[in-house]
Design an enzyme around this catalytic site. Structure first.
Site, PDB file in Angstrom:
ATOM      1  N   TYR A 132       6.846   9.017   4.091  1.00  0.00           N
ATOM      2  CA  TYR A 132       7.527   8.369   2.967  1.00  0.00           C
ATOM      3  C   TYR A 132       8.476   9.332   2.250  1.00  0.00           C
ATOM      4  O   TYR A 132       9.514   8.917   1.723  1.00  0.00           O
ATOM      5  CB  TYR A 132       6.509   7.792   1.985  1.00  0.00           C
ATOM      6  CG  TYR A 132       5.748   6.632   2.565  1.00  0.00           C
ATOM      7  CD1 TYR A 132       6.379   5.420   2.820  1.00  0.00           C
ATOM      8  CD2 TYR A 132       4.402   6.760   2.904  1.00  0.00           C
ATOM      9  CE1 TYR A 132       5.693   4.358   3.376  1.00  0.00           C
ATOM     10  CE2 TYR A 132       3.710   5.701   3.461  1.00  0.00           C
ATOM     11  CZ  TYR A 132       4.360   4.505   3.700  1.00  0.00           C
ATOM     12  OH  TYR A 132       3.677   3.455   4.262  1.00  0.00           O
ATOM     13  N   TYR A 164      -9.313  -7.116   4.191  1.00  0.00           N
ATOM     14  CA  TYR A 164      -8.402  -7.945   3.415  1.00  0.00           C
ATOM     15  C   TYR A 164      -8.871  -9.393   3.475  1.00  0.00           C
ATOM     16  O   TYR A 164      -9.248  -9.888   4.541  1.00  0.00           O
ATOM     17  CB  TYR A 164      -6.972  -7.831   3.954  1.00  0.00           C
ATOM     18  CG  TYR A 164      -6.372  -6.456   3.779  1.00  0.00           C
ATOM     19  CD1 TYR A 164      -5.602  -6.157   2.658  1.00  0.00           C
ATOM     20  CD2 TYR A 164      -6.603  -5.453   4.714  1.00  0.00           C
ATOM     21  CE1 TYR A 164      -5.053  -4.890   2.487  1.00  0.00           C
ATOM     22  CE2 TYR A 164      -6.061  -4.184   4.541  1.00  0.00           C
ATOM     23  CZ  TYR A 164      -5.301  -3.910   3.430  1.00  0.00           C
ATOM     24  OH  TYR A 164      -4.774  -2.653   3.259  1.00  0.00           O
ATOM     25  N   TYR A 166      -9.972   4.187  -3.862  1.00  0.00           N
ATOM     26  CA  TYR A 166     -10.446   3.343  -2.766  1.00  0.00           C
ATOM     27  C   TYR A 166     -11.964   3.425  -2.630  1.00  0.00           C
ATOM     28  O   TYR A 166     -12.568   4.486  -2.839  1.00  0.00           O
ATOM     29  CB  TYR A 166      -9.830   3.788  -1.435  1.00  0.00           C
ATOM     30  CG  TYR A 166      -8.350   3.541  -1.302  1.00  0.00           C
ATOM     31  CD1 TYR A 166      -7.843   2.254  -1.193  1.00  0.00           C
ATOM     32  CD2 TYR A 166      -7.455   4.604  -1.258  1.00  0.00           C
ATOM     33  CE1 TYR A 166      -6.481   2.025  -1.051  1.00  0.00           C
ATOM     34  CE2 TYR A 166      -6.083   4.387  -1.117  1.00  0.00           C
ATOM     35  CZ  TYR A 166      -5.612   3.097  -1.009  1.00  0.00           C
ATOM     36  OH  TYR A 166      -4.262   2.881  -0.874  1.00  0.00           O
ATOM     37  N   HIS A 174       0.461   2.893  -2.534  1.00  0.00           N
ATOM     38  CA  HIS A 174      -0.650   3.829  -2.685  1.00  0.00           C
ATOM     39  C   HIS A 174      -1.081   4.304  -1.298  1.00  0.00           C
ATOM     40  O   HIS A 174      -1.119   3.514  -0.350  1.00  0.00           O
ATOM     41  CB  HIS A 174      -1.838   3.153  -3.380  1.00  0.00           C
ATOM     42  CG  HIS A 174      -1.514   2.612  -4.730  1.00  0.00           C
ATOM     43  ND1 HIS A 174      -1.603   1.278  -5.043  1.00  0.00           N
ATOM     44  CD2 HIS A 174      -1.067   3.223  -5.855  1.00  0.00           C
ATOM     45  CE1 HIS A 174      -1.246   1.088  -6.305  1.00  0.00           C
ATOM     46  NE2 HIS A 174      -0.910   2.256  -6.811  1.00  0.00           N
ATOM     47  N   ILE A 185       9.818   2.348  14.763  1.00  0.00           N
ATOM     48  CA  ILE A 185       9.611   1.000  14.233  1.00  0.00           C
ATOM     49  C   ILE A 185       9.255   1.045  12.748  1.00  0.00           C
ATOM     50  O   ILE A 185       9.803   0.288  11.936  1.00  0.00           O
ATOM     51  CB  ILE A 185       8.511   0.268  15.034  1.00  0.00           C
ATOM     52  CG1 ILE A 185       8.972   0.069  16.476  1.00  0.00           C
ATOM     53  CG2 ILE A 185       8.183  -1.081  14.388  1.00  0.00           C
ATOM     54  CD1 ILE A 185       7.916  -0.503  17.402  1.00  0.00           C
ATOM     55  N   TYR A 231       6.046  -3.700  -4.538  1.00  0.00           N
ATOM     56  CA  TYR A 231       4.831  -3.004  -4.115  1.00  0.00           C
ATOM     57  C   TYR A 231       4.606  -3.221  -2.623  1.00  0.00           C
ATOM     58  O   TYR A 231       4.464  -4.358  -2.163  1.00  0.00           O
ATOM     59  CB  TYR A 231       3.636  -3.521  -4.902  1.00  0.00           C
ATOM     60  CG  TYR A 231       2.301  -2.912  -4.511  1.00  0.00           C
ATOM     61  CD1 TYR A 231       2.174  -1.538  -4.341  1.00  0.00           C
ATOM     62  CD2 TYR A 231       1.172  -3.703  -4.329  1.00  0.00           C
ATOM     63  CE1 TYR A 231       0.960  -0.964  -3.995  1.00  0.00           C
ATOM     64  CE2 TYR A 231      -0.051  -3.138  -3.991  1.00  0.00           C
ATOM     65  CZ  TYR A 231      -0.143  -1.767  -3.817  1.00  0.00           C
ATOM     66  OH  TYR A 231      -1.356  -1.203  -3.472  1.00  0.00           O
ATOM     67  N   GLY A 261       2.327  -1.166   8.930  1.00  0.00           N
ATOM     68  CA  GLY A 261       1.639  -0.578  10.074  1.00  0.00           C
ATOM     69  C   GLY A 261       2.379  -0.817  11.373  1.00  0.00           C
ATOM     70  O   GLY A 261       3.179  -1.746  11.496  1.00  0.00           O
ATOM     71  N   SER A 303      10.006   3.364  10.617  1.00  0.00           N
ATOM     72  CA  SER A 303      11.197   3.798   9.880  1.00  0.00           C
ATOM     73  C   SER A 303      12.161   2.645   9.671  1.00  0.00           C
ATOM     74  O   SER A 303      12.746   2.487   8.591  1.00  0.00           O
ATOM     75  CB  SER A 303      11.911   4.928  10.638  1.00  0.00           C
ATOM     76  OG  SER A 303      11.092   6.074  10.721  1.00  0.00           O
TER      77      SER A 303
END
Length: 220
Positions: free
Chosen positions: A165, A58, A180, A153, A131, A116, A121, A133
């Site tokens: 999810y 990132y 990806y 995604h 955590i 989005y 993490g 959840s």
């Protein structure tokens, strides 16, 4: 003796602390881990955690935006070590600005948006404590009325993540071929979506998403 009882009672009671950032109020979730906005002091820590948890790189600008209020960002912080043990970063996107693969995600009226989830993490040591959840629940409970869908995604091979999810009402939306690029390899992804505040999926995609949902969640 009465003073001791009062102290014990205070320890048992769960107090709530509220924090305000540009997006919402954030409350303490239990006595050991607290939710709060990400700040500029968290930037280096978030960079390290993303490097540890994700195979993608990132840009620095992403972390600057996550810690200066440009993005919706929440940290889960251990109250003893004061270290970040979890996080959720995302953004609101008007339908007109959705990427091509997501434009048929939701039917929106003028002014409506979708949220989005860019990254979420939890450190390896702190997993299975709920955590992740609580981060998702907090996100869903704090959405604006004009937000009609929450989506993200995931790698198509991330069956554990997809099942996670699904527990919160997310459903498979679209298979994304070679979405990806990780270490020189093209990997497929699936977009997952949860409709909220009366949001609905595009009619043209309804039967396709139903089929994909069955393929991804055969036990549903």
């Amino acid at each position: 003796e009465k003073k001791k009882k009062k102290r014990r009672k205070k320890k048992k009671e769960k107090t709530k602390k509220t924090h305000t950032n540009r997006h919402t109020h954030i409350e303490e979730m239990d006595g050991e881990v607290q939710l709060r906005p990400c700040t500029s002091c968290d930037m280096e820590g978030l960079m390290c955690l993303h490097s540890e948890l994700f195979p993608l790189e990132y840009p620095r600008q992403f972390f600057q935006d996550a810690t200066n209020g440009s993005l919706f960002s929440v940290c889960a912080v251990d109250n003893v070590s004061h270290s970040i043990v979890g996080f959720l970063i995302g953004k609101y996107i008007p339908r007109s600005q959705l990427d091509d693969e997501d434009k048929d995600l939701v039917v929106c009226e003028e002014g409506d948006v979708a949220f989005y989830i860019m990254t979420i993490g939890v450190t390896l040591q702190e997993r299975r404590r709920g955590i992740g959840s609580k981060l998702i629940r907090f996100l869903l409970e704090s959405q604006l009325p004009q937000c009609k869908a929450v989506f993200l995604h995931v790698l198509s091979t991330n069956h554990i993540g997809i099942a996670f999810y699904k527990r919160f009402g997310f459903e498979a939306h679209k298979f994304l071929d070679a979405y990806y690029q990780i270490k020189g390899e093209s990997l497929d992804a699936i977009s997952l979506v949860k409709f909220i505040n009366g949001g609905t999926k595009s009619t043209t995609m309804y039967y396709l998403t139903q089929l994909l949902d069955r393929l991804c969640f055969p036990l549903k």
